[in-house]
Design a protein around this motif. Structure first.
Motif, PDB file in Angstrom:
ATOM      1  N   LYS A 121       5.800  11.774   1.919  1.00 40.62           N
ATOM      2  CA  LYS A 121       5.161  11.742   0.684  1.00 40.62           C
ATOM      3  C   LYS A 121       5.803  12.477  -0.649  1.00 40.62           C
ATOM      4  O   LYS A 121       5.805  12.096  -1.578  1.00 40.62           O
ATOM      5  CB  LYS A 121       3.660  12.100   0.795  1.00 40.62           C
ATOM      6  CG  LYS A 121       3.616  13.679   1.096  1.00 40.62           C
ATOM      7  CD  LYS A 121       2.060  13.873   1.394  1.00 40.62           C
ATOM      8  CE  LYS A 121       1.560  13.605   2.688  1.00 40.62           C
ATOM      9  NZ  LYS A 121       0.238  13.885   3.075  1.00 40.62           N
ATOM     10  N   ASP A 146       1.030   7.379   5.498  1.00 36.98           N
ATOM     11  CA  ASP A 146       0.116   8.702   5.136  1.00 36.98           C
ATOM     12  C   ASP A 146      -1.409   8.029   5.411  1.00 36.98           C
ATOM     13  O   ASP A 146      -1.581   6.963   5.007  1.00 36.98           O
ATOM     14  CB  ASP A 146       0.296   9.037   3.994  1.00 36.98           C
ATOM     15  CG  ASP A 146      -0.410  10.391   3.604  1.00 36.98           C
ATOM     16  OD1 ASP A 146      -0.774  11.236   4.635  1.00 36.98           O
ATOM     17  OD2 ASP A 146      -0.107  11.067   2.369  1.00 36.98           O
ATOM     18  N   ASN A 214      -2.004  19.194  -0.409  1.00 39.30           N
ATOM     19  CA  ASN A 214      -1.799  18.021   0.307  1.00 39.30           C
ATOM     20  C   ASN A 214      -2.626  16.991  -0.466  1.00 39.30           C
ATOM     21  O   ASN A 214      -1.999  15.848  -0.449  1.00 39.30           O
ATOM     22  CB  ASN A 214      -2.022  17.969   1.682  1.00 39.30           C
ATOM     23  CG  ASN A 214      -1.808  16.766   2.477  1.00 39.30           C
ATOM     24  OD1 ASN A 214      -0.653  16.311   2.345  1.00 39.30           O
ATOM     25  ND2 ASN A 214      -2.749  16.350   3.198  1.00 39.30           N
ATOM     26  N   GLU A 218      -1.168  13.790  -2.554  1.00 36.80           N
ATOM     27  CA  GLU A 218      -1.836  12.443  -2.294  1.00 36.80           C
ATOM     28  C   GLU A 218      -2.311  11.624  -3.437  1.00 36.80           C
ATOM     29  O   GLU A 218      -2.124  10.279  -3.317  1.00 36.80           O
ATOM     30  CB  GLU A 218      -2.600  12.575  -1.099  1.00 36.80           C
ATOM     31  CG  GLU A 218      -2.024  12.865   0.187  1.00 36.80           C
ATOM     32  CD  GLU A 218      -2.849  13.034   1.358  1.00 36.80           C
ATOM     33  OE1 GLU A 218      -2.577  13.220   2.507  1.00 36.80           O
ATOM     34  OE2 GLU A 218      -4.003  12.692   1.273  1.00 36.80           O
TER      35      GLU A 218
END
Ligand code: NDP
Ligand code: MG
Length: 379
Positions: A121, A146, A214, A218
């Motif tokens: 990512k 992901d 995270n 995302e």
């Protein structure tokens, strides 16, 4: 039989990808690692790829000696990684390296019109616009690995127009420190941070889950992949990690993908799309499934989420600065040199000190990344 080039084969995603490759009877034609020669050698003996790459030059030399009897070609460094990404014999390149080191190989593969299954990512966070442009211009394809982005991708199948989508909703487990306050978070240890409640992952992403960075990364990943503005992406804390993310449509239908916390499913879907085939992922047993709960995220005690949104709003090199500073800070934390709450402090410092450039070229992104790392660790 599909042929896969796998970047980062010795990592958590890499090892699970090889399980899928084996179960589906696919072929792993390229394998890469950084320094884990032991495991890469064992993988090469089992999967017999055409090419193996170690980023680290010493590790590559050792691997070459150890594989002398096999005919596997061995390369090293960024050149080797790029060669792995554009390897002619592969149908799909799955990039599961850790960090923005995956950017140049991904760009190279997309520029050759390849299908890239992306776990990495950080690449989209640093240079999402460049990556999406390269995919459009050269006919490359980008498929998410992901779990949240795969859930969204699955929930978007059959959606004729992006205009029908009102909102993307990313689920977050909340990590090991859910419910804790800043004062308590100042003293948590590396060992505490590495105890993720639901997922078994590499160390860097496990720390990112604990800081909530995270989820911030995302959000940016989803903005790029699905070309959605920041205000149409929400985060909901869902402790059980059963719903992997949701799409809210204009008629108020919400579609979601549910499953166990098993990365082999999103990995497999990225390899088989648009088809589905039987695979090794564990089935969710609805009768033993816990009650599903939902709560708003806590940006006050988990400032990384707010920092990521701020960078997403600023655009340009701001997200590369955020990511570079975070990679440097997490590495320092894992080495035991800084405390847990120093991670957001270091990221914020880099975001304040490194100037943001709009419409950056690759060189600008690489320079922003380097400057952010330097400022973050106070060099
Ligand atoms: P790991 O740390 O377990 O594995 C990383 C892999 O990348 C290893 O093969 C490692 O090699 C290699 N690598 C590390 N540094 C470098 C470098 N500088 N140059 C080249 N190769 C390098 O990470 P994960 O598998 O957990 O994560 C990989 C990516 O996937 C990350 O971007 C992460 O955010 C993303 N992701 C992971 C999920 C998971 O469940 N693990 C879920 C969703 C996304 P070596 O073993 O030699 O160090
Ligand atoms: Mg995820």
């Amino acid at each position: 039989m599909k042929k896969v080039s796998l970047l980062g084969s010795t990592g958590s995603i890499g090892r699970q990808t090889l399980e899928v490759v084996e179960a589906l009877g696919y072929e792993a034609v390229v394998l890469t690692a950084n320094r884990n020669v032991e495991l890469l050698e064992a993988q090469c003996r089992k999967f017999r790829p055409r090419l193996a790459v170690c980023m680290d030059a010493d590790a590559a030399r050792t691997l070459k000696l150890r594989l002398a009897d096999t005919g596997v070609k061995v390369l090293s460094g960024m050149e080797g990684l790029i060669e792995a990404a554009v390897w002619d014999g592969a149908d799909t390149v799955l990039t599961a390296v850790m960090g923005m080191v995956g950017l140049r190989p991904t760009l190279a593969a997309l520029k050759k019109g390849r299908r890239v299954a992306l776990a990495n990512k950080e690449t989209l966070v640093c240079a999402g616009e460049l990556v999406m442009e390269a995919a459009d211009k050269y006919g490359g394809e980008l498929l998410p690995v992901d779990s949240e982005h795969s859930a969204i991708f699955q929930s978007l199948q059959g959606c004729k127009s992006r205009g029908e989508v009102k909102r993307l909703i990313l689920t977050a487990s909340g990590g090991p420190f859910f419910g804790k306050k800043r004062e308590e978070l100042e003293t948590v240890t590396v060992k505490d941070a590495l105890k993720h409640p639901n997922w078994s992952m590499g160390a860097k992403i496990t720390v990112d889950s604990a800081t909530m960075m995270n989820k911030g990364l995302e959000i940016i990943e989803a903005m790029r992949l699905y070309r959605m503005p920041l205000d149409k992406i929400s985060v909901v804390i869902h402790r059980e990690s059963i719903i992997h993310s949701l799409v809210e449509y204009c008629d108020n239908a919400i579609l979601a993908q549910l499953g166990t916390a098993d990365m082999r499913l999103p990995i497999q879907y990225a390899l088989t799309w648009p088809e589905r085939v039987p695979g090794p992922a564990t089935l969710l047993d609805l009768f033993s499934c816990p009650s599903l709960t939902f709560a708003p995220p806590d940006e006050e005690n988990f400032p990384c989420l707010a920092l990521a949104k701020r960078a997403a709003g600023e655009g340009g090199t701001a997200t590369a600065i955020l990511n570079g500073a975070n990679e440097a800070a997490v590495a320092e934390f894992l080495e035991g040199r800084i405390g847990f709450m120093d991670i957001p402090r270091m990221v914020e410092k880099a975001m304040e000190k490194v100037p943001v450039l709009q419409k950056p070229a690759l060189e600008d992104i690489l320079a922003a990344d380097e400057a952010a790392r330097r400022v973050a660790i106070g060099e």
